[in-house]
Each structure stands twice: as structure tokens, then as C-alpha cells.
Write an enzyme that holds these catalytic residues in place. Structure first.
Site, PDB file in Angstrom:
ATOM      1  N   CYS A 204     -38.433  14.687 -37.408  1.00 23.32           N
ATOM      2  CA  CYS A 204     -37.005  13.594 -36.891  1.00 23.32           C
ATOM      3  C   CYS A 204     -36.405  13.163 -38.247  1.00 23.32           C
ATOM      4  O   CYS A 204     -35.036  13.526 -38.431  1.00 23.32           O
ATOM      5  CB  CYS A 204     -37.059  12.743 -35.906  1.00 23.32           C
ATOM      6  SG  CYS A 204     -37.706  13.253 -34.548  1.00 23.32           S
TER       7      CYS A 204
HETATM    8  N1  LIG Z   1     -42.203  15.308 -32.547  1.00 24.53           N
HETATM    9  C1  LIG Z   1     -41.383  14.144 -32.651  1.00 24.53           C
HETATM   10  O1  LIG Z   1     -42.076  13.173 -32.194  1.00 24.53           O
HETATM   11  C2  LIG Z   1     -40.100  14.269 -32.035  1.00 24.53           C
HETATM   12  C3  LIG Z   1     -39.654  13.148 -31.142  1.00 24.53           C
HETATM   13  C4  LIG Z   1     -37.873  13.271 -30.787  1.00 24.53           C
HETATM   14  C5  LIG Z   1     -36.989  14.052 -30.927  1.00 24.53           C
HETATM   15  N2  LIG Z   1     -37.744  15.564 -31.262  1.00 24.53           N
HETATM   16  C6  LIG Z   1     -37.587  16.777 -30.984  1.00 24.53           C
HETATM   17  O2  LIG Z   1     -38.037  17.150 -29.630  1.00 24.53           O
HETATM   18  C7  LIG Z   1     -37.700  18.721 -29.938  1.00 24.53           C
HETATM   19  C8  LIG Z   1     -39.067  19.948 -30.064  1.00 24.53           C
HETATM   20  O3  LIG Z   1     -39.562  18.955 -30.974  1.00 24.53           O
HETATM   21  P1  LIG Z   1     -41.318  18.818 -31.072  1.00 24.53           P
HETATM   22  O4  LIG Z   1     -41.936  18.333 -32.268  1.00 24.53           O
HETATM   23  O5  LIG Z   1     -41.606  19.276 -29.574  1.00 24.53           O
HETATM   24  O6  LIG Z   1     -41.808  20.028 -31.784  1.00 24.53           O
HETATM   25  P2  LIG Z   1     -42.341  21.403 -32.014  1.00 24.53           P
HETATM   26  O7  LIG Z   1     -42.609  22.086 -32.414  1.00 24.53           O
HETATM   27  O8  LIG Z   1     -43.944  20.729 -31.705  1.00 24.53           O
HETATM   28  O9  LIG Z   1     -42.572  22.420 -30.565  1.00 24.53           O
HETATM   29  C9  LIG Z   1     -41.752  22.785 -30.137  1.00 24.53           C
HETATM   30  C10 LIG Z   1     -42.574  23.818 -29.225  1.00 24.53           C
HETATM   31  O10 LIG Z   1     -41.488  25.420 -28.818  1.00 24.53           O
HETATM   32  C11 LIG Z   1     -42.047  26.224 -28.665  1.00 24.53           C
HETATM   33  N3  LIG Z   1     -40.659  27.101 -29.015  1.00 24.53           N
HETATM   34  C12 LIG Z   1     -40.140  27.616 -29.371  1.00 24.53           C
HETATM   35  N4  LIG Z   1     -38.961  28.871 -29.190  1.00 24.53           N
HETATM   36  C13 LIG Z   1     -39.419  28.824 -27.769  1.00 24.53           C
HETATM   37  C14 LIG Z   1     -38.900  29.524 -26.928  1.00 24.53           C
HETATM   38  N5  LIG Z   1     -37.449  29.856 -27.739  1.00 24.53           N
HETATM   39  N6  LIG Z   1     -38.968  29.394 -25.703  1.00 24.53           N
HETATM   40  C15 LIG Z   1     -40.594  29.006 -25.670  1.00 24.53           C
HETATM   41  N7  LIG Z   1     -41.051  27.606 -26.028  1.00 24.53           N
HETATM   42  C16 LIG Z   1     -40.720  28.020 -27.569  1.00 24.53           C
HETATM   43  C17 LIG Z   1     -42.497  26.607 -29.809  1.00 24.53           C
HETATM   44  O11 LIG Z   1     -43.370  27.538 -29.504  1.00 24.53           O
HETATM   45  C18 LIG Z   1     -42.769  25.043 -29.834  1.00 24.53           C
HETATM   46  O12 LIG Z   1     -44.377  25.006 -29.333  1.00 24.53           O
HETATM   47  C19 LIG Z   1     -36.697  19.178 -31.255  1.00 24.53           C
HETATM   48  O13 LIG Z   1     -35.253  19.307 -31.319  1.00 24.53           O
HETATM   49  C20 LIG Z   1     -36.988  17.461 -31.944  1.00 24.53           C
HETATM   50  O14 LIG Z   1     -36.856  17.033 -32.813  1.00 24.53           O
HETATM   51  C21 LIG Z   1     -39.227  15.265 -31.726  1.00 24.53           C
END
Ligand SMILES: NC(=O)c1ccc[n+]([C@@H]2O[C@H](COP(=O)([O-])OP(=O)(O)OC[C@H]3O[C@@H](n4cnc5c(N)ncnc54)[C@H](O)[C@@H]3O)[C@@H](O)[C@H]2O)c1
Length: 460
Positions: free
Chosen positions: A295
Site C-alpha cells: 500500500c
Molecule cells: N494488503 C493490504 O494491506 C491492503 C490494504 C488496503 C488495501 N489494499 C488493496 O487491496 C487490493 C488487493 O490487495 P491484496 O493485498 O489483497 O492483494 P493480494 O495479492 O494479496 O490478493 C489479490 C488476489 O487477487 C487474485 N487475482 C488477480 N487477478 C485476478 C482476477 N482477474 N480474478 C480473480 N482473482 C485475481 C490474485 O491471485 C491474488 O490472490 C489492492 O488494490 C491493494 O492496494 C491492500
């Protein structure tokens, strides 16, 4: 421009499948309220899996979709890959049939609501990579039906929901606010935070139309205690970027204060702690070896990119990024100084790094400054090893694999320098300092230690 004008008064359309008096929006509200609704979560990562579990716990049937078949297999077997979701919490949801994981997007046809939680990384050029969002939205468009609610949660630049997501969905011929509903609601998960989880963290929601916001509120009311509506999807997108830019800029400021204190011969930790006694108008941030995670180092660049397209340079963001990005190099300079005190060069020095995760008590190494520090030291010929109770192995610079070594007396004594990068609470800092020749502490984890070895500690 918002699309308020498109809001359709209840009862103006005749849905094909379900025909409650209030149109598809009312049907969705009713199904959410009664618990009959089916919710799909696309992307079962750090954000999507906890959210999917919370919806399932609220009594809804949840379809989790991820392109990663191994993640899906683990979840289906009741094994969580996300630290904040315990296997013991996940398993009953799977076994009870409340949560089902799969790779097949055709299940979207049965979903009343879809929440998109896919990654939003940066390209090598530091421009936003929204290709994951586009792929997810295209999958939804293939199964879009009347009464469906789509919510984007992935962090992104202001305008994404209405400029990128909406046209793809409306290309199906269905109309937002009348046939389907679209909202943006930023995720605020703080991995490793034992106090604030999905349910008790207030949720910002912005809809394309008032009817969209109503539908999104009805969805989140199932899983979150407090919902904070804002006037548009753009405002909701901007809220998240403000929150993360606020952190990035304040960390950048305090990192620069650390650099200044170093020049002035002052202890930056003492200065911050003393300033922190001011009961108003000051909020302590702490310096460190650099930013990490998915993030804070990334999201502000989504905002600065968008502003560049409007001929505006986001100066605070760029400066903070420059200072935060220089911290690993600064740490390496401190390593050189510490080794110099022992009449040692970096080449051939044995450096044991403690903690490679980007922050305390988590195993996430994405963008972790430890990876940069390891690379910089290895490039200079140091023999680098690491220990991290949460990360068994790491790939540095896209290739070299390092494996966590046991943290014992022998490993400490065999190292010329012990470098604390991540201040995991599981570490026994007294033991570490007692058995180390020299310690460089980038987190002030050894504060308060008395007795043997204190003189061997250097701080950032
Ligand atoms: N990790 C954090 O602390 C956090 C906090 C707030 C916001 N976010 C935001 O949330 C979003 C997700 O982050 P995250 O940390 O969960 O990422 P992550 O990589 O842990 O998870 C994302 C998942 O999406 C899957 N994916 C990708 N393309 C796909 C598709 N077309 N169809 C289905 N699945 C698909 C991936 O395989 C993965 O498992 C990002 O935009 C991030 O900036 C993350």
C-alpha cells in the site's frame, strides 16, 4: 461529473427474473437483509479472504474467485494463506458451505453482489497497472444481470470506477442505477492489527448514483459495524489515497528528521518520544529502513500519476518517495560505519538480518526494504543471512533465494553484525544483544535494554 441524474426512482422498471414492487434495487436490498443473497469476492488475498469470511460469517453465501488455483485449493481444504484469517475460522465456513472458492468466473451468474479485491501494482515506469481490475470487470461484464451490485475495493486513482469500470459494464446494454449498481469502497485492512479488523473498521462507500450507494450500504451492513457514505466514487477513491499519502509523507518527514538528527549528533528516538508528550497537535511517526507492503509505497503514485495527467505535480508525494526510497542505502551506510568500528570491510563481513517482513509481526515481504538492504550488502560482497519467524524464504532481486536461519547463540556469535530491520515482538532483544558482537537497530527495538551489551548497539 457525477451520475446522480441517472438515479431511477424505485418502481420504474420491470425486472425479468424477480418482480418485487421496488425494482431490482429493492430485490437486492431484500435478499441482503434476509440473508438469501449470494456475494462473490474476486481476489482472495490479504483483502479479499478476510472480507469473504466476514460476509460468510454474517450468514450470506459467498463465492470466492481467484485465478491462483493453489490458493483456491488451500482455501477449499480449510487452509488460510492470510495471517489474519485463522484456519480454525476458515474451516467451519468451508465445511458449512457458506464459503466456496474456485477459479471459474461463470459462478458470477448466481451472484447478487460482487466485490473486486484484485491487486493494483505499479508498472516498472511507476505508472498504475490496472490490468487486474480490467480483467475482473470484463469477467463480471460477461455475467452482469439485473439487480447486481458491483463494488470495487482495490486501491486506485480517482476516476477509475466511473472512467474504467462503468463503461465496460454499460457496454452490456444494462444501465447503472437502474439495472445494476456500482460503488467504490476502499479496503482499510491493517495486517497484523489485533484490534481493528474488517468488522470494526468504519467503511467508506461512494456510489455512482444514490441507488448504488444504498445497495452498497445494504451489502456492507452485513459485515461492517459502521458505514461512512461519501458523495461519489471519486471521493471514496480519494479518501483511501489521502490516508495512505498521509502515512507516506509523515514517514518521509520523520525519516528526514532522522537524517538531520544524525548530522546534528542527536538521538532521533529521544526527540520523537519527547515531542510525543505534547497532548495536542502532534502525532508521532517513526523512522525506519524504508517503506514496504502493497500500500504505502505504491498507492500515492496512483494519485501523482493521475495528477500528472492534469498537469499538476504532486510534490509532497514525490519528495516523500525519494526520502523513503533512500533509506535502505542510508542503512547500508550505517552498516559500513559499524563494521568500520571493528576494522572490517563490508566484503566478506557476516551480516545477520533480523526481520525481513515489511512490518512487525507479519510475514508479508512485498516491497520490504529488507530486500533492498540484502541486495545492496550482497552486491558489496557481504555474506548475508537472515532470520524471520514469519518468512521461511525470500527471493531477492527476483532471483537469489535466501532461507531463514535459526536464531540462536551460535548464529549471533558467528555474525560480525546483527542488523534489526523488522522489530517482531517474538524476538528476545536482551538475548540478541547479549550474544552479538555488534547490533545495528533500525527500529529502536532495543530501547530500554539495560546491562550487558548496550554499548554494542548502534541506532538509526
Ligand atoms: N494488503 C493490504 O494491506 C491492503 C490494504 C488496503 C488495501 N489494499 C488493496 O487491496 C487490493 C488487493 O490487495 P491484496 O493485498 O489483497 O492483494 P493480494 O495479492 O494479496 O490478493 C489479490 C488476489 O487477487 C487474485 N487475482 C488477480 N487477478 C485476478 C482476477 N482477474 N480474478 C480473480 N482473482 C485475481 C490474485 O491471485 C491474488 O490472490 C489492492 O488494490 C491493494 O492496494 C491492500
Amino acid at each position: 461529473m457525477t451520475r446522480k441524474s441517472r438515479a431511477t426512482p424505485a418502481g420504474t422498471m420491470a425486472p425479468k427474473a424477480r418482480k418485487p414492487a421496488g425494482g431490482p434495487g429493492q430485490a437486492l436490498d431484500d435478499r441482503l437483509a434476509s440473508g438469501e443473497a449470494v456475494v462473490a469476492v474476486i481476489g482472495l488475498g490479504y483483502v479479499g479472504l478476510p472480507l469473504a469470511c466476514e460476509f460468510a460469517r454474517s450468514g450470506l453465501r459467498v463465492l470466492g474467485i481467484d485465478v491462483d488455483a493453489s490458493k483456491v485449493a488451500d482455501i477449499t481444504a480449510g487452509r488460510s494463506h492470510v495471517q489474519d484469517v485463522a484456519d480454525s475460522d476458515l474451516r467451519p465456513l468451508i465445511e458449512g458451505g457458506r464459503l466456496r472458492a474456485g477459479t471459474d468466473v461463470s459462478v458470477l451468474a448466481e451472484a447478487d453482489a460482487v466485490v473486486i479485491c484484485v491487486p493494483t501494482p505499479l508498472r516498472k515506469t511507476r505508472d498504475p497497472d490496472i490490468s487486474y481490475i480490467v480483467a475482473a470487470v470484463d469477467a463480471i461484464a460477461g455475467h452482469l444481470h439485473r439487480g447486481m451490485l458491483i463494488v470495487l475495493e482495490s486501491t486506485t486513482y480517482p476516476g477509475t470506477t466511473e472512467e474504467v469500470v462503468l463503461p465496460r459494464l454499460e457496454a452490456t446494454g444494462l444501465r447503472v442505477g437502474r439495472d445494476f449498481f456500482l460503488a467504490f469502497s476502499p479496503e482499510r485492512v491493517d495486517p497484523g492489527n489485533a484490534r481493528f479488523k474488517t468488522r470494526n473498521t468504519p467503511k467508506i462507500v461512494g456510489g455512482v448514483t444514490p441507488r448504488c450507494i444504498r445497495a452498497a450500504k445494504a451489502l456492507y451492513a452485513r459485515a461492517v459495524d459502521q458505514i461512512v457514505p461519501v458523495s461519489s466514487t471519486r471521493a471514496a477513491e480519494m479518501v483511501k489515497l489521502l490516508e495512505n499519502t498521509f502515512r507516506s509523507v509523515n514517514i518521509g518527514l520523520v525519516n528526514e528528521v532522522a537524517l538531520m538528527c544524525d548530522r546534528l549528533g542527536l538521538n532521533v528516538w529521544e526527540v520523537i518520544d519527547a515531542a510525543g508528550t505534547k497532548p495536542f497537535g502532534f502525532m508521532p511517526f517513526y523512522p525506519g529502513p524504508g517503506l514496504g507492503g502493497h500500500c504505502i509505497p505504491i498507492d500515492p503514485h496512483y494519485l501523482s500519476w493521475k495528477l500528472r495527467t492534469l498537469n499538476y505535480q504532486a510534490r509532497f508525494i514525490e519528495l516523500a518517495s525519494e526520502i523513503n526510497g533512500s533509506m535502505p542505502q542510508y542503512v547500508v551506510g550505517k552498516v559500513v560505519d559499524a563494521l568500520n568500528d571493528q576494522r572490517k570491510s563490508v566484503r566478506g563481513a557476516r551480516v545477520l538480518i533480523l526481520g525481513v517482513a515489511y512490518k512487525r509481526d507479519v510475514g508479508d515481504v512485498r516491497e520490504s526494504p529488507a530486500l533492498d538492504v540484502i541486495k545492496l550488502l550482497a552486491d558489496r560482497g557481504a555474506e548475508v543471512r537472515y532470520n524471520d519467524p514469519y518468512a521461511a524464504s525470500i527471493a531477492v532481486d527476483g532471483g537469489t533465494i535466501y532461507r531463514s536461519v535459526p536464531l540462536d547463540r551460535k548464529a549471533l556469535l558467528a555474525s560480525d553484525l546483527v542488523l534489526i530491520i523488522t522489530d517482531h515482538s517474538a524476538y528476545d532483544y536482551r538475548f540478541i544483544v547479549k550474544h552479538s558482537r555488534s547490533v545495528l537497530d533500525t527500529r529502536n527495538a532495543t530501547r530500554g535494554l539495560r546491562g550487558e551489551g548496550r554499548e554494542r548497539i548502534r541506532r538509526l
